[in-house]
Motif scaffolding. Structure first.
Motif, short mmCIF file in Angstrom:
data_model
loop_
_atom_site.label_atom_id
_atom_site.label_comp_id
_atom_site.label_asym_id
_atom_site.label_seq_id
_atom_site.Cartn_x
_atom_site.Cartn_y
_atom_site.Cartn_z
N ILE A 70 3.13 -18.78 -14.16
CA ILE A 70 2.49 -17.65 -14.72
C ILE A 70 2.83 -16.46 -14.03
CG2 ILE A 70 0.46 -16.77 -15.47
CD1 ILE A 70 -0.54 -19.61 -16.17
N VAL A 71 2.86 -16.52 -12.80
CA VAL A 71 2.99 -15.34 -11.70
C VAL A 71 4.18 -14.74 -12.02
CG1 VAL A 71 3.07 -14.55 -9.34
CG2 VAL A 71 1.00 -15.98 -10.16
N ARG A 72 5.31 -15.70 -12.10
CA ARG A 72 6.51 -15.23 -12.55
C ARG A 72 6.60 -14.32 -13.87
NH1 ARG A 72 8.12 -19.89 -9.96
NH2 ARG A 72 8.35 -21.06 -11.94
N SER A 73 6.09 -14.70 -14.67
CA SER A 73 5.95 -14.14 -16.05
C SER A 73 5.12 -12.71 -15.92
CB SER A 73 5.19 -15.02 -17.09
OG SER A 73 6.07 -16.07 -17.40
N GLN A 74 4.21 -12.81 -15.16
CA GLN A 74 3.56 -11.34 -14.96
C GLN A 74 4.22 -10.43 -14.38
OE1 GLN A 74 -0.14 -13.16 -12.71
NE2 GLN A 74 -0.92 -11.20 -13.64
N GLN A 75 5.05 -10.90 -13.48
CA GLN A 75 6.42 -10.10 -12.68
C GLN A 75 7.27 -9.46 -13.59
OE1 GLN A 75 6.30 -8.92 -9.54
NE2 GLN A 75 7.66 -7.54 -10.48
N VAL A 76 7.81 -10.33 -14.66
CA VAL A 76 8.54 -9.81 -15.65
C VAL A 76 7.99 -8.93 -16.59
CG1 VAL A 76 9.91 -10.64 -17.60
CG2 VAL A 76 10.01 -12.04 -15.77
N VAL A 77 6.96 -8.81 -16.90
CA VAL A 77 6.12 -8.08 -17.76
C VAL A 77 5.78 -6.85 -16.96
CG1 VAL A 77 4.05 -7.65 -19.14
CG2 VAL A 77 5.16 -9.97 -19.31
N TRP A 78 5.50 -6.91 -15.57
CA TRP A 78 5.44 -5.68 -14.79
C TRP A 78 6.48 -5.06 -15.01
CZ3 TRP A 78 1.62 -3.90 -11.18
CH2 TRP A 78 2.00 -2.90 -10.21
N ASP A 79 7.64 -5.64 -14.65
CA ASP A 79 8.96 -4.88 -14.71
C ASP A 79 9.33 -3.93 -15.66
OD1 ASP A 79 9.36 -5.72 -12.01
OD2 ASP A 79 10.45 -7.47 -12.66
N ALA A 80 9.04 -4.63 -16.85
CA ALA A 80 9.22 -3.91 -18.17
C ALA A 80 8.35 -2.71 -18.28
CB ALA A 80 8.96 -5.00 -19.23
N ALA A 124 8.95 -14.54 -21.17
CA ALA A 124 8.26 -13.14 -20.91
C ALA A 124 8.91 -12.30 -21.44
CB ALA A 124 7.80 -13.05 -19.57
N ALA A 125 10.34 -12.08 -21.11
CA ALA A 125 11.06 -11.05 -21.47
C ALA A 125 11.25 -10.89 -23.07
CB ALA A 125 12.68 -11.09 -21.00
N ARG A 126 11.07 -12.27 -23.81
CA ARG A 126 11.34 -12.09 -25.35
C ARG A 126 9.89 -11.69 -25.74
NH1 ARG A 126 14.86 -16.51 -23.79
NH2 ARG A 126 13.22 -17.89 -23.50
N TRP A 127 8.75 -12.01 -24.92
CA TRP A 127 7.33 -11.66 -25.59
C TRP A 127 7.33 -10.18 -25.32
CZ3 TRP A 127 5.01 -15.31 -21.44
CH2 TRP A 127 5.03 -16.73 -21.91
N VAL A 128 7.83 -9.33 -24.41
CA VAL A 128 8.25 -8.06 -24.27
C VAL A 128 8.85 -7.42 -25.57
CG1 VAL A 128 9.10 -6.08 -22.84
CG2 VAL A 128 7.77 -8.29 -21.70
N SER A 129 9.95 -8.29 -25.70
CA SER A 129 10.69 -7.68 -27.02
C SER A 129 9.81 -7.64 -28.11
CB SER A 129 12.18 -8.46 -27.08
OG SER A 129 12.81 -8.32 -26.03
N GLY A 130 9.14 -8.77 -28.43
CA GLY A 130 8.17 -8.74 -29.59
C GLY A 130 7.09 -7.40 -29.58
N VAL A 131 6.81 -7.30 -28.46
CA VAL A 131 5.95 -6.12 -28.29
C VAL A 131 6.55 -4.87 -28.56
CG1 VAL A 131 4.37 -4.68 -27.02
CG2 VAL A 131 3.91 -7.39 -26.67
N LEU A 132 7.62 -4.66 -27.92
CA LEU A 132 8.39 -3.30 -28.13
C LEU A 132 8.82 -3.05 -29.70
CD1 LEU A 132 10.50 -3.30 -24.84
CD2 LEU A 132 8.38 -1.92 -25.60
N GLY A 133 9.07 -4.48 -30.55
CA GLY A 133 9.35 -4.34 -31.73
C GLY A 133 8.69 -3.69 -32.79
N THR A 134 7.30 -3.45 -32.04
CA THR A 134 6.25 -2.72 -32.93
C THR A 134 6.04 -0.99 -32.42
OG1 THR A 134 4.22 -3.08 -31.40
CG2 THR A 134 5.00 -4.73 -33.31
#
Length: 232
Positions: A70-80, A124-134
């Motif tokens: 989960i911490v690794r996912s947090q870092q990916v979202v932080w980077d985005a 996590a990057a795919r979740w970011v893409s889903g958010v950015l799609g809106t």
């Protein structure tokens, strides 16, 4: 060499800021379309392999590994998030971007210092893409929406920590050697002892407040006795 940040906001940035303010007003009170909910936090917890029941020392080790994921996912979202903030800074400069996002300038400097290229191979990057799609092509809006996702991943981590800490107390109460628990978590014994002391202190405080009727939904034993006495 990186291009220096502008000293004054560009016309393009001012357009972004106006659009961002409209977006924020439209999605009050959070200021974002993305909603941080307990249900989504639980969904993300499950997506990382989270479990709600844990009883053994082996389970404790698995929870420690789960938290790392989960911490690794947090870092990916932080980077985005950092990437979008930096895109805004490139047009607005430090002061105007901090003002628009209602953040401290030091926070933005931290994003600039600590942000890394987004690991696009991750969930996590795919979740970011889903958010950015809106989102429109506005880095202020995109940064704010991604931050909602970061809060959701943080919520998933909180679920993991809660399950882990409950299990620690259960295992200690059952007589499991503390050295074994520390080893399962991958912690030093001193770190484990400090953490356990905090957990036990919190548990004692909760029990005292519950007994005094200060915990919503929980009636303390003394309160029950008092109520029965009044009825007698």
């Amino acid at each position: 060499m990186r291009k220096p940040w502008p000293r004054t906001a560009s016309q393009r940035f001012e357009g972004w800021r106006a659009e961002f303010e409209r977006h924020r007003s439209h999605h009050a009170p959070t200021g974002r379309h993305f909603r941080v909910t307990s249900a989504y936090c639980e969904q993300l917890y499950g997506a990382h392999g989270g479990r709600t029941e844990a009883t053994t020392l082996g389970d404790l080790g698995e929870l420690a590994e789960l938290e790392k994921r989960i911490v690794r996912s947090q870092q990916v979202v932080w980077d985005a998030h950092a990437a979008e903030v930096m895109a805004a800074v490139s047009e607005g400069g430090l002061e105007a971007t901090a003002e628009a996002l209602r953040e401290d300038e030091q926070w933005i400097r931290r994003l600039h210092r600590d942000g890394q290229p987004v690991d696009v191979s991750t969930d996590a990057a795919r979740w970011v893409s889903g958010v950015l799609g809106t989102c429109p092509a506005n880095p202020l809006i995109r940064a704010e929406e991604i931050w909602g996702l970061w809060l959701s991943v943080a919520g998933a981590r909180q679920i993991c920590v809660r399950v882990r800490d409950d299990l620690i107390l259960e295992l200690v109460d059952a007589g499991s050697p503390r050295t074994h628990l520390a080893r399962a978590l991958g912690w030093s014994y001193s770190r484990f002892q400090r953490h356990l002391a905090r957990l036990e202190e919190d548990r004692t405080d909760l029990a005292l407040r519950a007994a005094a009727g200060q915990v919503p939904g929980v009636i303390g034993l003394e309160s029950r006795r008092s109520a029965r006495s009044e009825k007698a």
